[in-house]
Design a protein around this motif. Structure first.
Motif, short mmCIF file in Angstrom:
data_model
loop_
_atom_site.label_atom_id
_atom_site.label_comp_id
_atom_site.label_asym_id
_atom_site.label_seq_id
_atom_site.Cartn_x
_atom_site.Cartn_y
_atom_site.Cartn_z
N PRO A 106 0.79 -1.25 0.00
CA PRO A 106 0.00 0.00 0.00
C PRO A 106 0.82 1.29 0.00
N LEU A 107 2.11 1.23 0.38
CA LEU A 107 2.89 2.46 0.55
C LEU A 107 2.98 3.34 -0.72
N PRO A 108 3.31 2.75 -1.89
CA PRO A 108 3.38 3.62 -3.08
C PRO A 108 2.06 4.28 -3.43
N VAL A 109 0.95 3.54 -3.33
CA VAL A 109 -0.33 4.15 -3.72
C VAL A 109 -0.72 5.25 -2.75
N ILE A 110 -0.43 5.04 -1.45
CA ILE A 110 -0.75 6.09 -0.46
C ILE A 110 0.14 7.32 -0.70
N SER A 111 1.44 7.06 -0.88
CA SER A 111 2.36 8.20 -1.14
C SER A 111 1.93 8.93 -2.40
N GLY A 112 1.55 8.16 -3.42
CA GLY A 112 1.10 8.75 -4.69
C GLY A 112 -0.12 9.62 -4.48
N LEU A 113 -1.06 9.14 -3.64
CA LEU A 113 -2.28 9.91 -3.39
C LEU A 113 -1.98 11.22 -2.67
N ILE A 114 -1.02 11.18 -1.73
CA ILE A 114 -0.66 12.42 -1.01
C ILE A 114 -0.11 13.45 -2.00
N PHE A 115 0.86 13.02 -2.83
CA PHE A 115 1.44 13.92 -3.84
C PHE A 115 0.34 14.46 -4.76
N THR A 116 -0.54 13.53 -5.20
CA THR A 116 -1.59 13.91 -6.15
C THR A 116 -2.50 14.97 -5.55
N LEU A 117 -2.91 14.73 -4.30
CA LEU A 117 -3.82 15.66 -3.63
C LEU A 117 -3.19 17.05 -3.51
N GLY A 129 4.33 -4.32 -8.20
CA GLY A 129 5.70 -3.90 -7.87
C GLY A 129 6.67 -5.06 -7.68
N TRP A 130 7.86 -4.69 -7.18
CA TRP A 130 8.93 -5.68 -7.01
C TRP A 130 9.26 -5.89 -5.54
N GLY A 131 8.33 -5.68 -4.66
CA GLY A 131 8.62 -5.81 -3.23
C GLY A 131 8.77 -4.45 -2.59
N GLU A 132 8.53 -4.37 -1.27
CA GLU A 132 8.40 -3.08 -0.58
C GLU A 132 9.59 -2.15 -0.77
N LYS A 133 10.81 -2.69 -0.60
CA LYS A 133 12.00 -1.82 -0.65
C LYS A 133 12.19 -1.21 -2.04
N VAL A 134 12.12 -2.08 -3.06
CA VAL A 134 12.33 -1.59 -4.43
C VAL A 134 11.19 -0.67 -4.85
N ASN A 135 9.97 -0.98 -4.41
CA ASN A 135 8.81 -0.14 -4.77
C ASN A 135 9.01 1.30 -4.32
N LEU A 136 9.52 1.46 -3.11
CA LEU A 136 9.70 2.81 -2.57
C LEU A 136 10.76 3.58 -3.37
N ILE A 137 11.86 2.87 -3.70
CA ILE A 137 12.92 3.51 -4.52
C ILE A 137 12.31 3.92 -5.87
N ALA A 138 11.60 2.95 -6.48
CA ALA A 138 11.02 3.21 -7.81
C ALA A 138 10.00 4.34 -7.74
N PHE A 139 9.19 4.38 -6.67
CA PHE A 139 8.16 5.41 -6.57
C PHE A 139 8.80 6.81 -6.54
N TYR A 140 9.81 6.98 -5.68
CA TYR A 140 10.42 8.31 -5.58
C TYR A 140 11.21 8.67 -6.85
N ALA A 141 11.81 7.65 -7.48
CA ALA A 141 12.53 7.92 -8.72
C ALA A 141 11.55 8.34 -9.81
N LEU A 142 10.42 7.63 -9.92
CA LEU A 142 9.42 7.98 -10.95
C LEU A 142 8.78 9.35 -10.67
N ALA A 150 0.40 1.52 -9.90
CA ALA A 150 1.03 0.41 -10.63
C ALA A 150 2.05 -0.31 -9.74
N LEU A 151 2.84 0.48 -8.99
CA LEU A 151 3.85 -0.15 -8.14
C LEU A 151 3.19 -0.95 -7.00
N SER A 152 2.08 -0.44 -6.47
CA SER A 152 1.39 -1.16 -5.40
C SER A 152 0.83 -2.48 -5.91
N LEU A 153 0.33 -2.46 -7.14
CA LEU A 153 -0.31 -3.67 -7.68
C LEU A 153 0.70 -4.67 -8.24
#
Lengths: 102, 213
Positions: free
Chosen positions: B129-140, B172-185, B167-170
């Motif tokens: 859930p972390l990438p989708v939640i972080s994404g929603l905060i940025f989006t809002l 992704g490649w696991g919690e650690k990589v998802n977070l790196i990928a989310f902030y990079a994207l 996309a990363l939440s659904l």
């Protein structure tokens, strides 16, 4: 007809003039702005803007600080507390006037 | 001449976003955070480095990045924007506005915490859930800014960030990589938005020469 000719009773005519109203509105929305920004936003010539600013400064609505950025002269403008108060009053009066004439 | 006070005020606030430099600054900070999470994932298990990075590293890293990108943003504004279209300082908001902003931030934080708790307790296996939640905060935040300033391009960046978070939440490649990928994207989305805006701004506003007054 100039705006000053038909201004409703009690309205601050110094702020009511369209060019000065734009200047005061901008300065009320910020802490400070420079001459170049105001000139671009108002579309006035340097001389014309300077004349309006001098009137606002004379009334104690605006402070003008002359400084330098590197070797380029920089003029920073700020609305004083008196200016902010006058703008708030103008806005309230103007809204009341519009409501009355509807 | 008619004077639309509200549109002048809106345009004055929008001026901060007109050159795209603020997006480049936030994008830089996101890349900086992606580097932190990358370091965290690369630190050897149960090592002193991992302890330092995990337990005490985040806040100093974040504040250093915040300080650094604020300085870079200010310097870029001074060298590119202020000499072309003028200088504006926004200063502190009035007390009433600060209270309203604090209430809004509190409401958003509450909604996010509630959503996070729901997602966390009902999350399907493999869903992070972390990438989708972080994404929603940025989006809002970006959508609020777009409506407040009329800088509609921020909605495009918001959509890209929300899509990447989902996309990363659904898938992704696991919690650690998802977070790196989310902030990079996220940083890429903001760099693209800010970069294009800056290029257009520089083209439209050649540097002014000579005295200002």
């Amino acid at each position: 007809m100039s705006p000053e000719a038909w201004s409703p009773e009690g309205i601050d005519r110094l702020i009511h003039e369209p060019a000065r109203l734009v200047v005061v509105t901008i300065l009320n929305a910020v802490e400070s702005a420079d001459f170049l920004y105001l000139q671009r936003e108002t579309g006035l010539t340097k001389g014309n803007l300077s004349a309006h600013l001098a009137k606002l400064e004379e009334a104690g609505y605006v402070t003008i600080e002359k400084t330098y950025r590197g070797k380029i002269p920089l003029t920073i403008l700020r609305l004083t507390d008196k200016g902010r108060e006058a703008f708030r009053g103008y806005r309230t009066q103007w809204q009341a006037f519009i409501r009355k004439t509807r | 001449m008619t004077t639309d006070i509200k549109s002048i005020e809106r345009r004055t606030v929008r001026y901060w976003f007109e050159d795209g430099i603020s997006e480049l600054g936030v994008g830089g900070l996101c890349a900086w955070l992606a580097l932190y999470f990358l370091g965290q994932s690369l630190a050897p298990e149960k090592s002193t480095i991992q302890f330092i990075v995990d337990k005490i590293g985040f806040l100093p890293w974040f504040f250093l990045g915040f300080w650094l990108f604020r300085r870079i943003t200010r310097s870029l504004k001074q060298n590119l924007t202020y000499r072309r279209t003028g200088f504006v300082s926004y200063g502190r908001a009035e007390k009433k506005t600060r209270t309203r902003k604090a209430l809004l931030a509190g409401t958003i934080a509450g909604m996010v915490s509630f959503g996070f708790a729901i997602l966390w307790t009902h999350k399907p296996i493999g869903f992070d859930p972390l990438p989708v939640i972080s994404g929603l905060i940025f989006t809002l935040v970006l959508i609020l800014l777009a409506f407040r300033t009329g800088a509609w391009r921020l909605i495009l960046a918001a959509a890209a960030i929300a899509a990447s978070g989902t996309a990363l939440s659904l898938w992704g490649w696991g919690e650690k990589v998802n977070l790196i990928a989310f902030y990079a994207l996220t940083s890429i989305a903001l760099f693209v938005s800010g970069g294009v805006t800056l290029a257009l701004y520089l083209r439209r506003n050649p540097v002014q020469s000579g005295e200002e007054e």
